[in-house]
Design a protein around this motif. Sequence first.
Motif, short mmCIF file in Angstrom:
data_model
loop_
_atom_site.label_atom_id
_atom_site.label_comp_id
_atom_site.label_asym_id
_atom_site.label_seq_id
_atom_site.Cartn_x
_atom_site.Cartn_y
_atom_site.Cartn_z
N TRP A 23 -17.20 -53.83 -17.21
CA TRP A 23 -17.47 -53.06 -18.41
C TRP A 23 -17.83 -54.00 -19.55
CZ3 TRP A 23 -17.27 -47.72 -19.44
CH2 TRP A 23 -16.86 -46.93 -18.35
N THR A 24 -18.66 -53.48 -20.45
CA THR A 24 -19.01 -54.19 -21.67
C THR A 24 -18.36 -53.50 -22.86
OG1 THR A 24 -21.14 -54.94 -20.81
CG2 THR A 24 -20.89 -54.90 -23.20
N LYS A 25 -17.68 -54.29 -23.69
CA LYS A 25 -17.16 -53.79 -24.97
C LYS A 25 -18.12 -54.26 -26.04
CE LYS A 25 -13.05 -54.00 -27.96
NZ LYS A 25 -11.70 -54.62 -28.12
N GLN A 26 -18.84 -53.33 -26.62
CA GLN A 26 -19.90 -53.60 -27.58
C GLN A 26 -19.36 -53.38 -28.99
OE1 GLN A 26 -23.08 -50.84 -26.99
NE2 GLN A 26 -24.32 -51.56 -28.70
N LYS A 27 -19.20 -54.46 -29.75
CA LYS A 27 -18.77 -54.33 -31.14
C LYS A 27 -19.99 -53.96 -31.97
CE LYS A 27 -16.09 -56.56 -34.80
NZ LYS A 27 -15.36 -57.79 -35.21
N PHE A 28 -19.89 -52.83 -32.65
CA PHE A 28 -21.06 -52.23 -33.30
C PHE A 28 -20.79 -52.07 -34.79
CE2 PHE A 28 -23.97 -48.69 -34.27
CZ PHE A 28 -25.10 -49.06 -33.58
N GLN A 29 -21.70 -52.61 -35.59
CA GLN A 29 -21.59 -52.49 -37.04
C GLN A 29 -22.29 -51.21 -37.49
OE1 GLN A 29 -23.58 -55.54 -39.28
NE2 GLN A 29 -22.46 -55.10 -41.15
N VAL A 30 -21.51 -50.28 -38.01
CA VAL A 30 -22.05 -48.99 -38.45
C VAL A 30 -22.71 -49.17 -39.81
CG1 VAL A 30 -21.52 -46.61 -39.07
CG2 VAL A 30 -20.32 -47.70 -37.16
N GLN A 31 -24.01 -48.88 -39.87
CA GLN A 31 -24.74 -48.99 -41.13
C GLN A 31 -24.97 -47.63 -41.78
OE1 GLN A 31 -28.07 -51.26 -39.56
NE2 GLN A 31 -27.15 -53.18 -40.20
N GLU A 32 -24.98 -46.57 -40.95
CA GLU A 32 -25.10 -45.22 -41.48
C GLU A 32 -24.53 -44.24 -40.47
OE1 GLU A 32 -28.41 -42.01 -43.20
OE2 GLU A 32 -29.04 -44.00 -42.54
N VAL A 33 -23.74 -43.30 -40.97
CA VAL A 33 -23.22 -42.20 -40.13
C VAL A 33 -24.16 -41.02 -40.31
CG1 VAL A 33 -21.28 -40.67 -39.65
CG2 VAL A 33 -20.86 -43.03 -40.39
N LEU A 34 -24.86 -40.66 -39.23
CA LEU A 34 -25.84 -39.57 -39.30
C LEU A 34 -25.20 -38.21 -39.07
CD1 LEU A 34 -28.72 -41.31 -37.30
CD2 LEU A 34 -28.42 -41.21 -39.77
N ASP A 35 -24.08 -38.21 -38.35
CA ASP A 35 -23.37 -36.96 -38.10
C ASP A 35 -21.92 -37.28 -37.73
OD1 ASP A 35 -23.18 -34.14 -37.85
OD2 ASP A 35 -23.31 -34.30 -35.68
N GLY A 36 -21.02 -36.36 -38.08
CA GLY A 36 -19.62 -36.57 -37.75
C GLY A 36 -18.98 -37.59 -38.66
N THR A 37 -17.89 -38.18 -38.19
CA THR A 37 -17.17 -39.19 -38.96
C THR A 37 -16.78 -40.33 -38.05
OG1 THR A 37 -15.04 -38.10 -38.56
CG2 THR A 37 -16.23 -37.48 -40.56
N VAL A 38 -16.53 -41.48 -38.64
CA VAL A 38 -15.97 -42.62 -37.93
C VAL A 38 -14.81 -43.12 -38.78
CG1 VAL A 38 -18.13 -43.30 -36.82
CG2 VAL A 38 -17.54 -44.26 -39.03
N PRO A 39 -13.92 -43.94 -38.18
CA PRO A 39 -12.82 -44.51 -38.98
C PRO A 39 -13.37 -45.30 -40.17
CG PRO A 39 -12.46 -44.89 -36.64
CD PRO A 39 -13.84 -44.32 -36.77
N GLN A 40 -12.51 -45.56 -41.13
CA GLN A 40 -12.95 -46.25 -42.34
C GLN A 40 -13.46 -47.65 -42.06
OE1 GLN A 40 -13.15 -44.78 -45.41
NE2 GLN A 40 -12.69 -42.96 -44.19
N GLU A 41 -13.11 -48.19 -40.87
CA GLU A 41 -13.58 -49.53 -40.52
C GLU A 41 -15.11 -49.56 -40.43
OE1 GLU A 41 -11.69 -52.17 -40.17
OE2 GLU A 41 -9.84 -51.08 -40.52
N GLU A 42 -15.69 -50.69 -40.79
CA GLU A 42 -17.13 -50.86 -40.72
C GLU A 42 -17.61 -50.99 -39.28
OE1 GLU A 42 -20.54 -53.98 -42.40
OE2 GLU A 42 -18.41 -54.36 -42.72
N TYR A 43 -16.70 -51.42 -38.38
CA TYR A 43 -17.06 -51.69 -37.00
C TYR A 43 -16.37 -50.71 -36.06
CZ TYR A 43 -18.59 -56.10 -39.03
OH TYR A 43 -19.20 -57.05 -39.81
N ILE A 44 -17.10 -50.33 -34.99
CA ILE A 44 -16.52 -49.53 -33.92
C ILE A 44 -16.78 -50.25 -32.60
CG2 ILE A 44 -16.79 -47.34 -35.16
CD1 ILE A 44 -19.26 -46.79 -33.41
N ASN A 45 -16.11 -49.79 -31.54
CA ASN A 45 -16.33 -50.32 -30.20
C ASN A 45 -17.01 -49.27 -29.35
OD1 ASN A 45 -14.81 -52.72 -30.83
ND2 ASN A 45 -12.94 -51.52 -30.53
N ILE A 46 -18.07 -49.68 -28.64
CA ILE A 46 -18.75 -48.79 -27.70
C ILE A 46 -18.59 -49.39 -26.31
CG2 ILE A 46 -20.93 -47.71 -27.06
CD1 ILE A 46 -21.85 -48.07 -29.96
N TYR A 47 -18.03 -48.60 -25.40
CA TYR A 47 -17.80 -49.08 -24.03
C TYR A 47 -18.94 -48.59 -23.13
CZ TYR A 47 -13.13 -50.51 -25.43
OH TYR A 47 -12.08 -51.14 -26.04
N ARG A 48 -19.47 -49.52 -22.33
CA ARG A 48 -20.58 -49.19 -21.44
C ARG A 48 -20.39 -49.94 -20.13
NH1 ARG A 48 -25.01 -49.77 -25.21
NH2 ARG A 48 -26.48 -49.94 -23.50
#
Length: 208
Positions: free
Chosen positions: A77-102
């Motif tokens: 598995w890959t853990k992709q650290k992703f820097q959120v620059q814009e939320v187009l829909d929904g919400t994300v945690p207050q953190e600037e970064y999220i993890n995407i697993y692929r």
Amino acid sequence: MWYTSFMRKILCVIMASLSLAGCQNQDIPQVVETQTFDPAVAVFYDNLNEIAEEADTVVQGKTVRLDYFMAPNGIIWTKQKFQVQEVLDGTVPQEEYINIYRMGGTISIDEYLASFPETAQGDLKRNYGSYDKEDLICQVYEDEEAVSIHQKEVVFLQHCDAFGNEPEDYWRVGGSLGELFETDEGNDVYSGYWGTYSVDEVRDMILQ
């Protein structure tokens, strides 16, 4: 005489440099096997609108780090650290970064073998015995574009609790069907399985 001596010194330096480069190359882990899988998904979607409806959140941003790890029985598995620059829909945690697993990635032979039960490791160790334990095994999925550092994406996400229950953990809706990659740097146009979209077109689709 001075010319001959000078040329001998130059040749010695060149030979020493080549020898050092050869030694360094031997220490670099090599990909010794690439395993290719069919990217079957549990649910197939007819269009990007359906994926948007299933998504908890849709974000635009870029990859800043990639880490690889093993699940049981040789699944990388890959853990992709992703820097959120814009939320187009929904919400994300207050953190600037999220993890995407692929699924997919690259791991050392040593880590790969350790993911199997001990009863299965004997034959596998014999199969890979001629390689250095730090050499690499790569797993890829057909028709899936490899993600890279600094690559910008629009991603349709659902919360992922497979590797813990952290609020910043996600995976893609429909796997590779649920992501769009920037076509040219700075043009705000993204392309994927379903076609090419501007960020404004993605926003309009979400509002429908």
